[in-house]
Design a protein around this motif. Structure first.
Motif, PDB file in Angstrom:
ATOM      1  N   UNK A 105      36.037  47.536 -12.090  1.00 14.95           N
ATOM      2  CA  UNK A 105      34.725  47.344 -11.475  1.00 14.95           C
ATOM      3  C   UNK A 105      33.714  46.899 -12.546  1.00 14.95           C
ATOM      4  N   UNK A 106      33.643  47.655 -13.656  1.00 14.67           N
ATOM      5  CA  UNK A 106      32.597  47.444 -14.663  1.00 14.67           C
ATOM      6  C   UNK A 106      32.712  46.096 -15.356  1.00 14.67           C
ATOM      7  N   UNK A 107      31.545  45.580 -15.749  1.00 14.11           N
ATOM      8  CA  UNK A 107      31.485  44.378 -16.580  1.00 14.11           C
ATOM      9  C   UNK A 107      30.509  44.662 -17.721  1.00 14.11           C
ATOM     10  N   UNK A 108      30.504  43.793 -18.717  1.00 19.57           N
ATOM     11  CA  UNK A 108      29.646  44.028 -19.892  1.00 19.57           C
ATOM     12  C   UNK A 108      28.186  44.217 -19.468  1.00 19.57           C
TER      13      UNK A 108
ATOM     14  N   UNK B  76      37.568  34.133 -11.347  1.00 18.30           N
ATOM     15  CA  UNK B  76      37.088  33.833 -12.703  1.00 18.30           C
ATOM     16  C   UNK B  76      36.070  34.896 -13.100  1.00 18.30           C
ATOM     17  N   UNK B  77      36.108  35.302 -14.361  1.00 17.45           N
ATOM     18  CA  UNK B  77      35.120  36.270 -14.845  1.00 17.45           C
ATOM     19  C   UNK B  77      35.743  37.252 -15.814  1.00 17.45           C
ATOM     20  N   UNK B  78      34.915  38.207 -16.229  1.00 19.18           N
ATOM     21  CA  UNK B  78      35.428  39.203 -17.181  1.00 19.18           C
ATOM     22  C   UNK B  78      35.065  40.608 -16.715  1.00 19.18           C
ATOM     23  N   UNK B  79      35.922  41.547 -17.076  1.00 14.12           N
ATOM     24  CA  UNK B  79      35.700  42.967 -16.780  1.00 14.12           C
ATOM     25  C   UNK B  79      35.717  43.716 -18.108  1.00 14.12           C
ATOM     26  N   UNK B  80      34.960  44.814 -18.178  1.00 10.62           N
ATOM     27  CA  UNK B  80      34.878  45.571 -19.433  1.00 10.62           C
ATOM     28  C   UNK B  80      35.352  47.007 -19.214  1.00 10.62           C
ATOM     29  N   UNK B  81      35.872  47.607 -20.258  1.00 13.13           N
ATOM     30  CA  UNK B  81      36.195  49.041 -20.269  1.00 13.13           C
ATOM     31  C   UNK B  81      37.317  49.427 -19.318  1.00 13.13           C
ATOM     32  N   UNK B  82      38.315  48.601 -19.139  1.00 20.08           N
ATOM     33  CA  UNK B  82      39.276  48.915 -18.072  1.00 20.08           C
ATOM     34  C   UNK B  82      40.426  49.806 -18.571  1.00 20.08           C
TER      35      UNK B  82
ATOM     36  N   UNK C  98      39.146  42.672 -19.826  1.00 13.09           N
ATOM     37  CA  UNK C  98      40.090  41.706 -19.259  1.00 13.09           C
ATOM     38  C   UNK C  98      39.318  40.480 -18.761  1.00 13.09           C
ATOM     39  N   UNK C  99      40.030  39.355 -18.721  1.00 11.40           N
ATOM     40  CA  UNK C  99      39.397  38.136 -18.218  1.00 11.40           C
ATOM     41  C   UNK C  99      40.281  37.541 -17.136  1.00 11.40           C
ATOM     42  N   UNK C 100      39.636  36.971 -16.132  1.00  9.65           N
ATOM     43  CA  UNK C 100      40.352  36.223 -15.093  1.00  9.65           C
ATOM     44  C   UNK C 100      40.037  34.752 -15.327  1.00  9.65           C
TER      45      UNK C 100
END
Ligand code: CAA
Ligand code: FAD
Length: 378
Positions: free
Chosen positions: A121-124, A147-153, A211-213
């Motif tokens: 869920x979280x992102x930078x 497309x996009x990035x997620x943080x702290x997974x 992580x990045x999509x």
């Protein structure tokens, strides 16, 4: 406790004593725990505790699950957070909102521990304000391009399947919290890129990654429920997830209390065990009382959840009280150990570090207070 609950709690306790506690210090130092631990948790049924038997789970109630999770956390908080995320979030979201095909396809291997799950869920730039997330899903023939990035997974690369929240609305027509979908994404999907592993203060053996999509195709069959309701599903999941973190925090605190009781009995100053000093007795009494109160609140919330009640308020209360309690108890534990509490040779130093993040993840304490206050006015 029923006979079954006692059995499961003891099974978790024995596993934690035998397979986790002896290695916790080494895993913390190396910032890694072996994958075999996940396999063993799966074999014991601990990765399908809340899933019905028809999906190879144990079909247990929330109270029993949380008792077991507390025991695992008493052994190692990093293993416990992997277990908590898996049991509380992706599996519960698929169970609640998945089609029959999705449940068959994903829940069975997840319940058996062949697939470890995570929740992205979280992102930078979208942590507490999670609805502000920006990762975008674009509809194409037969599926979606993410497309996009997620943080702290947690479990983001170590794990096998993530439930990922991405925007399904369009830049021209933003719909806020109601413009987000939840997608089931195996970590071996082309375009799923695992980024930096965080070098953390505590719970170091648990994997936390960005992580990045990248132009990642996800077929329609992996969209969960309604494409605009993913954020709501995530918040519903977090009502249960926060109870897991509350139980986990209780396990860390319980471990710190046990170490403190033993140490205060053994350590001698002024010709006597330090447990004879009222100053130490009051600390130990306050620590034990905070733990018992936190545990009771966790169980109160679990019973309400099992009775089918909406538990946002109770779940936030349990998470808030137990995580702040864990921080209080581990701080006192360091004090009981004196200088020895401040060095890595003794376990309370690690427990103190492990406790801190329970006040931050799955919604920081300030967010839990916000949720509680909102619910009080509802
Ligand atoms: N269940 C179902 N629906 C809910 C809900 C719940 N618990 N809470 C809110 N909703 C609904 C609301 O009713 C609203 O819908 P309507 O407009 O139809 O009424 C919609 O969701 C949006 O709600 P809000 O307006 O309250 O949303 P918000 O943007 O103000 O944010 C928030 C609410 C509570 C602050 C939320 O963003 C939040 O919980 N933030 C913290 C994020 C978080 O906990 N992240 C955890 C990541 S996972 C993790 O951390 C794992 C780990 O470490 C191990
Ligand atoms: P911010 O939102 O920037 O908050 C900074 C400070 O501001 C906090 O003290 C916060 O409480 C305060 N604040 C923010 N908004 C308000 C407000 N409205 N009122 C009062 N105070 C406010 N996320 C996932 O999606 N999946 C995971 O598996 C996962 N695992 C994690 C594991 C670890 C070890 C950590 C550290 C985080 C993980 N997270 C995960 C992310 C976690 O949920 C977020 O870190 C958390 O929600 C806080 O977001 P933030 O870090 O961006 O802090």
């Amino acid at each position: 406790m029923t006979e079954e609950q006692l059995q499961i709690r003891d099974l978790a306790r024995d596993f934690a004593e035998g397979e986790l506690r002896p290695h916790a210090e080494e895993w913390d130092r190396e910032a890694h725990f072996p994958r075999e631990i996940i396999q063993k948790l799966g074999e014991l049924g601990f990765l399908g505790m809340l899933l019905p038997e028809e999906y190879d789970g144990l079909g247990l109630d929330t109270s029993t699950y949380l008792m077991a999770l507390e025991e695992i956390a008493r052994g190692d908080a990093s293993v416990a957070v992997a277990m908590s995320v898996h049991n509380s979030l992706p599996t519960q979201m698929i169970l609640a909102h998945g089609s029959e095909e999705q449940k068959e396809r994903w829940l069975k291997p997840m319940a058996r521990g062949e697939m470890l799950g995570g929740f992205a869920l979280s992102e930078a730039d979208a942590g507490s304000d999670a609805a502000a997330l920006a990762a975008q899903a674009r509809k194409v023939d037969g599926g979606w391009i993410l497309n996009g990035t997620k943080a702290w997974i947690t479990n983001g690369g170590f794990g096998d399947v993530m439930v990922c929240m991405c925007r399904t609305d369009t830049p021209e027509n933003r719909r806020g919290a109601k413009g987000i979908g939840a997608f089931i994404v195996p970590t071996n999907t082309e375009g799923y890129v695992v980024g930096k592993k965080e070098d953390k203060m505590g719970q170091r053996a648990s994997e936390t990654v960005g992580i990045a999509f990248q132009e990642m195709f996800v077929p329609d069959a992996q969209l969960l429920g309604d494409p605009s309701m993913g954020f709501i599903y995530a918040l519903q999941g977090l009502d249960g997830g926060r109870l897991g973190i509350a139980a986990l925090a209780t396990g860390i605190a319980q471990s710190a209390l046990e170490h403190s009781l033993r140490y205060a009995d053994e350590r001698r100053q002024f010709g006597t065990a330090i447990r004879e000093f009222q100053g130490m007795q009051f600390k130990l009494a306050d620590m034990a009382t905070r733990i018992e109160a936190g545990r009771s609140l966790v169980q109160r919330a679990a019973q309400a959840k099992d009775a089918g009640e909406k538990v946002s308020r109770l779940s936030s209360m349990a998470k808030l009280f137990a995580s702040e309690g864990a921080m209080y108890v581990t701080t006192q534990a360091v004090q009981v150990f004196g200088g020895y509490g401040y060095v890595k040779e003794y376990p309370v130093e690690r427990l103190f570090r492990d406790a801190k993040v329970t006040e931050i993840y799955e919604g920081a304490s300030e967010i839990q207070r916000t949720v509680i206050a909102r619910e009080l006015y509802r």
